[in-house]
Design a protein around this motif. Structure first.
Motif, mmCIF file in Angstrom:
data_model
loop_
_atom_site.group_PDB
_atom_site.id
_atom_site.type_symbol
_atom_site.label_atom_id
_atom_site.label_comp_id
_atom_site.label_asym_id
_atom_site.label_seq_id
_atom_site.Cartn_x
_atom_site.Cartn_y
_atom_site.Cartn_z
ATOM 1 N N GLN A 86 3.301 -5.187 -17.385
ATOM 2 C CA GLN A 86 2.370 -4.922 -16.282
ATOM 3 C C GLN A 86 3.043 -4.099 -15.174
ATOM 4 O O GLN A 86 2.431 -3.203 -14.610
ATOM 5 C CB GLN A 86 1.817 -6.234 -15.733
ATOM 6 C CG GLN A 86 0.847 -6.884 -16.695
ATOM 7 C CD GLN A 86 0.300 -8.200 -16.180
ATOM 8 O OE1 GLN A 86 0.953 -8.920 -15.429
ATOM 9 N NE2 GLN A 86 -0.917 -8.519 -16.596
ATOM 10 N N LEU A 87 4.290 -4.410 -14.874
ATOM 11 C CA LEU A 87 5.012 -3.643 -13.850
ATOM 12 C C LEU A 87 5.224 -2.201 -14.305
ATOM 13 O O LEU A 87 5.094 -1.268 -13.507
ATOM 14 C CB LEU A 87 6.350 -4.304 -13.531
ATOM 15 C CG LEU A 87 6.268 -5.575 -12.690
ATOM 16 C CD1 LEU A 87 7.614 -6.300 -12.669
ATOM 17 C CD2 LEU A 87 5.815 -5.258 -11.268
ATOM 18 N N MET A 88 5.521 -2.002 -15.581
ATOM 19 C CA MET A 88 5.731 -0.643 -16.080
ATOM 20 C C MET A 88 4.426 0.138 -16.165
ATOM 21 O O MET A 88 4.411 1.343 -15.950
ATOM 22 C CB MET A 88 6.448 -0.666 -17.431
ATOM 23 C CG MET A 88 7.904 -1.113 -17.336
ATOM 24 S SD MET A 88 8.873 -0.249 -16.063
ATOM 25 C CE MET A 88 8.923 -1.458 -14.740
ATOM 26 N N ASP A 89 3.328 -0.564 -16.448
ATOM 27 C CA ASP A 89 2.021 0.100 -16.399
ATOM 28 C C ASP A 89 1.735 0.575 -14.977
ATOM 29 O O ASP A 89 1.253 1.690 -14.763
ATOM 30 C CB ASP A 89 0.906 -0.836 -16.874
ATOM 31 C CG ASP A 89 0.948 -1.099 -18.376
ATOM 32 O OD1 ASP A 89 1.687 -0.392 -19.101
ATOM 33 O OD2 ASP A 89 0.253 -2.036 -18.823
ATOM 34 N N LEU A 90 2.047 -0.274 -14.012
ATOM 35 C CA LEU A 90 1.856 0.077 -12.610
ATOM 36 C C LEU A 90 2.757 1.245 -12.217
ATOM 37 O O LEU A 90 2.292 2.221 -11.616
ATOM 38 C CB LEU A 90 2.161 -1.145 -11.729
ATOM 39 C CG LEU A 90 1.958 -1.011 -10.231
ATOM 40 C CD1 LEU A 90 0.502 -0.686 -9.908
ATOM 41 C CD2 LEU A 90 2.382 -2.309 -9.544
ATOM 42 N N LEU A 91 4.024 1.190 -12.586
ATOM 43 C CA LEU A 91 4.962 2.274 -12.286
ATOM 44 C C LEU A 91 4.508 3.561 -12.974
ATOM 45 O O LEU A 91 4.541 4.639 -12.366
ATOM 46 C CB LEU A 91 6.379 1.894 -12.735
ATOM 47 C CG LEU A 91 7.486 2.870 -12.373
ATOM 48 C CD1 LEU A 91 7.617 3.015 -10.861
ATOM 49 C CD2 LEU A 91 8.818 2.403 -12.971
ATOM 50 N N GLY A 92 4.053 3.447 -14.210
ATOM 51 C CA GLY A 92 3.548 4.617 -14.929
ATOM 52 C C GLY A 92 2.358 5.245 -14.231
ATOM 53 O O GLY A 92 2.248 6.472 -14.152
ATOM 54 N N ARG A 93 1.470 4.414 -13.700
ATOM 55 C CA ARG A 93 0.299 4.919 -12.961
ATOM 56 C C ARG A 93 0.748 5.652 -11.697
ATOM 57 O O ARG A 93 0.256 6.743 -11.384
ATOM 58 C CB ARG A 93 -0.648 3.761 -12.634
ATOM 59 C CG ARG A 93 -2.010 4.229 -12.148
ATOM 60 C CD ARG A 93 -2.995 3.098 -11.948
ATOM 61 N NE ARG A 93 -2.704 2.411 -10.695
ATOM 62 C CZ ARG A 93 -2.419 1.121 -10.588
ATOM 63 N NH1 ARG A 93 -2.412 0.344 -11.642
ATOM 64 N NH2 ARG A 93 -2.156 0.580 -9.417
#
Length: 185
Positions: A86-93
C-alpha cells in the motif's frame, strides 16, 4: 554606478511581472521574449527561481498531508507485506504525478526558455530535493517509528527494511522515467 544598478533591478522586476502576465494568459511568445531579455540579468537566475517556485508541482506538496496519507496506508498491516504494498502504491502514485508534471513543464520550458536544458535540470533537482525527499520521509516514517521504538521486534526492523528497499526501487523507476523524457544524465 549605483543608479545604474537600481535601474537594472527595476527593469528586471518589470520584465518578471510581464513574464507572469504572459504566463497567466498562456502567451508563450511573450514569455519567450521576456526570458530572452532576462537571460542578460545574471543568466536569468531570478526568473528561473521565480518560475520554478510558482509551479503547482512544488506548491501542492504538503508534508503533513503526505504523512497522513502514508499513515493511513500503513495502518492496515503495520510493517507487513500488505502495508509495504500500500505504501509503494501511494509512492508510485506520487511519483507518477511528479513525472507527468515534469513532462508538462518540460514542454513549456522548451517553448519559452532559450536555456531550456538548464531550467529542466533545475526543475528535476528541485523535484528530488523538495518533493521526493518529502515523499520518502512520509512513506518511511510509519515503519521507521516501529523499527526504532523501545519495544521493537525483528519483524519491525524487517518491515522498515522492506519499505526502504521498495522505496529505493520506486525512486530508481522515477529516475529512469525522467531519463526517458530527456531529463537527467
Amino acid at each position: 554606478m549605483e543608479r545604474i544598478q537600481v535601474y537594472c533591478d527595476k527593469l528586471e522586476n518589470r520584465l518578471i511581472l510581464a513574464f507572469d502576465k504572459f504566463s497567466r494568459h498562456k502567451n508563450f511568445a511573450g514569455m519567450r521574449e521576456c526570458s530572452r531579455c532576462l537571460l542578460l540579468f545574471q543568466g536569468g537566475a531570478r526568473l528561473t527561481s521565480h518560475y520554478l517556485a510558482s509551479r503547482p508541482l512544488f506548491l501542492e506538496t504538503n508534508p503533513k498531508t503526505l504523512e497522513e496519507e502514508a499513515s493511513a496506508a500503513a495502518s492496515s498491516d503495520s510493517g507487513g507485506p500488505k502495508a509495504t504494498k500500500q505504501l509503494m502504491d501511494l509512492l508510485g502514485r506520487w511519483y507518477k504525478h511528479g513525472l507527468e508534471s515534469v513532462k508538462k513543464e518540460r514542454q513549456v520550458i522548451n517553448e519559452v526558455f532559450p536555456n531550456a536544458d538548464r531550467i529542466t535540470n533545475e526543475l528535476v533537482r528541485r523535484l528530488f530535493e523538495q518533493n521526493v525527499q518529502s515523499y520518502l520521509a512520509a512513506v518511511l516514517a510509519p515503519s521507521r517509528a516501529a523499527a526504532t521504538a523501545a519495544r521493537r521486534t525483528a519483524e519491525d526492523i524487517r518491515g522498515f527494511l522492506r519499505v526502504a528497499a521498495a522505496a529505493y526501487e520506486k525512486t530508481r523507476e522515477l529516475a529512469a522515467g525522467l531519463q526517458t523524457i530527456g531529463c537527467g544524465g
